[in-house]
Enzyme design. Structure first.
Site, PDB file in Angstrom:
ATOM      1  N   GLY A 150     -13.459 -43.282  -4.128  1.00 43.87           N
ATOM      2  CA  GLY A 150     -13.091 -42.388  -3.042  1.00 43.87           C
ATOM      3  C   GLY A 150     -11.598 -42.307  -2.814  1.00 43.87           C
ATOM      4  O   GLY A 150     -10.780 -42.430  -3.724  1.00 43.87           O
ATOM      5  N   CYS A 151     -11.220 -42.134  -1.543  1.00 41.38           N
ATOM      6  CA  CYS A 151      -9.862 -41.775  -1.187  1.00 41.38           C
ATOM      7  C   CYS A 151      -8.832 -42.854  -1.494  1.00 41.38           C
ATOM      8  O   CYS A 151      -7.647 -42.563  -1.606  1.00 41.38           O
ATOM      9  CB  CYS A 151      -9.792 -41.410   0.296  1.00 41.38           C
ATOM     10  SG  CYS A 151     -10.766 -39.939   0.743  1.00 41.38           S
ATOM     11  N   TYR A 152      -9.261 -44.118  -1.615  1.00 40.85           N
ATOM     12  CA  TYR A 152      -8.280 -45.178  -1.850  1.00 40.85           C
ATOM     13  C   TYR A 152      -8.093 -45.504  -3.329  1.00 40.85           C
ATOM     14  O   TYR A 152      -7.337 -46.411  -3.687  1.00 40.85           O
ATOM     15  CB  TYR A 152      -8.644 -46.453  -1.076  1.00 40.85           C
ATOM     16  CG  TYR A 152      -9.969 -47.093  -1.439  1.00 40.85           C
ATOM     17  CD1 TYR A 152     -10.059 -47.986  -2.502  1.00 40.85           C
ATOM     18  CD2 TYR A 152     -11.122 -46.826  -0.715  1.00 40.85           C
ATOM     19  CE1 TYR A 152     -11.260 -48.601  -2.825  1.00 40.85           C
ATOM     20  CE2 TYR A 152     -12.332 -47.432  -1.028  1.00 40.85           C
ATOM     21  CZ  TYR A 152     -12.398 -48.312  -2.074  1.00 40.85           C
ATOM     22  OH  TYR A 152     -13.584 -48.913  -2.404  1.00 40.85           O
TER      23      TYR A 152
END
Length: 356
Positions: A150-152
């Protein structure tokens, strides 16, 4: 000890700004007047003006097409297989645009490692081998694909590059973070799902990390899983695309953790000593939570809010869009903090310093 530097970043987005069109379409899915009112209110507060996609939404909001092929049609959204075929078709040219922007020239022959982050599509042979073939990288280049974080994920990509360069000082790492989030929109009348769809967009960032002392020096990393937040954010492969859950309680969980663990999150550095805040703009309320947790002045998150405004949330690629703004206009020797959040809830942070 060898210090890894983020030397260059190049960003690319698909050709169509679909923010207004997708919002019109999303509004038509709502069946209750109260939901429409709340939707309009949240849209006004979103802090987003533009989002990009390969899709073109029809003026009547009945369908969207990719290269003339209608993929998303009201009452008949595509299967996961159809979405993955679209990813295989579209991801590679967008990645090429981003890598071309690095203007590597003959330096491309010096790439020793290739790291890919993506959670919105998968294929094998995939994006890594396509880029090796297209740019003529060595067949023995070391490849790593970081998927479904995901976003990280991009901070994990930078962390891996940091370790590679410190252990092999002559290494040159090419990091490519690519996400086609809009492939996973779904037809629903659930307001919380539709509000989530308002955030996401497509984009790609490419970066070079090496021991060359230019750009941003990568100093240290920190990772933590926020307690009792397991169900607040999730990402599962289902029959009709990748199904995401994004709870409205995410900003509160982030605020509490950052507020209580400032010393660990910032590596013992005081917030006032950090001049550059490169926070992943997961949404306006996420940025508000970080701002409140560290008692930051509003202007400290101007770059993150600017990326949210101009591009929306492009999952893993987004933090590199923010870092590029600091890379292009950094105060020499200034200390910075990069920060991203994702399923878990997981918080990943990075301390960096602009080269002297």
């Amino acid at each position: 000890m060898t210090v890894a530097h983020l030397n260059r970043i190049s960003c690319a987005v698909p050709p169509h700004d679909v923010h207004k069109a997708f919002n019109r379409f999303a509004r038509t899915l709502l069946t209750e007047e109260r939901s429409v009112t709340l939707f309009d209110r949240m849209l006004d507060k979103s802090g987003i003006d533009h989002r990009y996609s390969f899709q073109v939404v029809a003026p009547d909001c009945e369908s969207s097409s990719i290269d003339g092929q209608v993929l998303f049609r009201r009452g008949g959204f595509p299967s996961t297989a159809e979405r993955m075929r679209a990813y295989e078709q579209l991801a590679f040219p967008l990645a090429v645009d981003a890598v071309d922007g690095l203007r590597l020239g003959s330096d491309v022959k010096g790439i020793t490692h290739l790291v890919i982050t993506s959670c919105t599509g998968f294929a094998a042979p995939g994006l890594d081998l396509q880029l090796v073939k297209h740019f003529g990288l060595s067949p023995s280049v070391e490849r790593t694909v970081i998927g479904f974080m995901g976003c990280y994920a991009a901070i994990n990509g930078l962390k891996l590059a940091h370790h590679i360069v410190r252990s092999t000082p002559d290494a040159k790492v090419l990091l490519v973070s690519l996400e086609l989030c809009t492939l996973h929109f779904n037809e629903t009348s659930a307001l919380d799902q539709i509000l989530m769809f308002l955030l996401f967009a497509d984009g790609c960032a490419a970066a070079i990390i090496s021991a060359e002392p230019t750009g941003l020096a990568l100093q240290s990393f920190y990772s933590t899983v926020i307690p009792e937040t397991w169900d607040l954010m999730s990402w599962h492969i289902r029959d009709m695309g990748f199904d995401m859950v994004l709870s409205g309680d995410v900003p509160r969980g982030i605020f509490k953790t950052l507020r209580a663990g400032q010393r660990d999150v910032l590596g013992g550095v005081a917030p006032d000593d950090i001049a550059m805040w490169a926070v992943h703009p997961g949404g306006r309320t996420v940025l508000d939570a970080v701002e409140a947790a560290f008692a930051l002045k509003p202007e400290m998150l101007a770059q993150s809010r600017g990326v949210l405004r101009d591009f929306g949330n492009m999952s893993s690629a987004t933090i590199l869009f923010v870092l590029k703004r600091f890379l292009d206009d950094a105060q020499r020797g200034a200390l910075g903090c990069g920060m991203s959040f994702g399923p878990g809830l997981t918080a990943e942070t990075l301390l960096f310093r602009s080269a002297e």
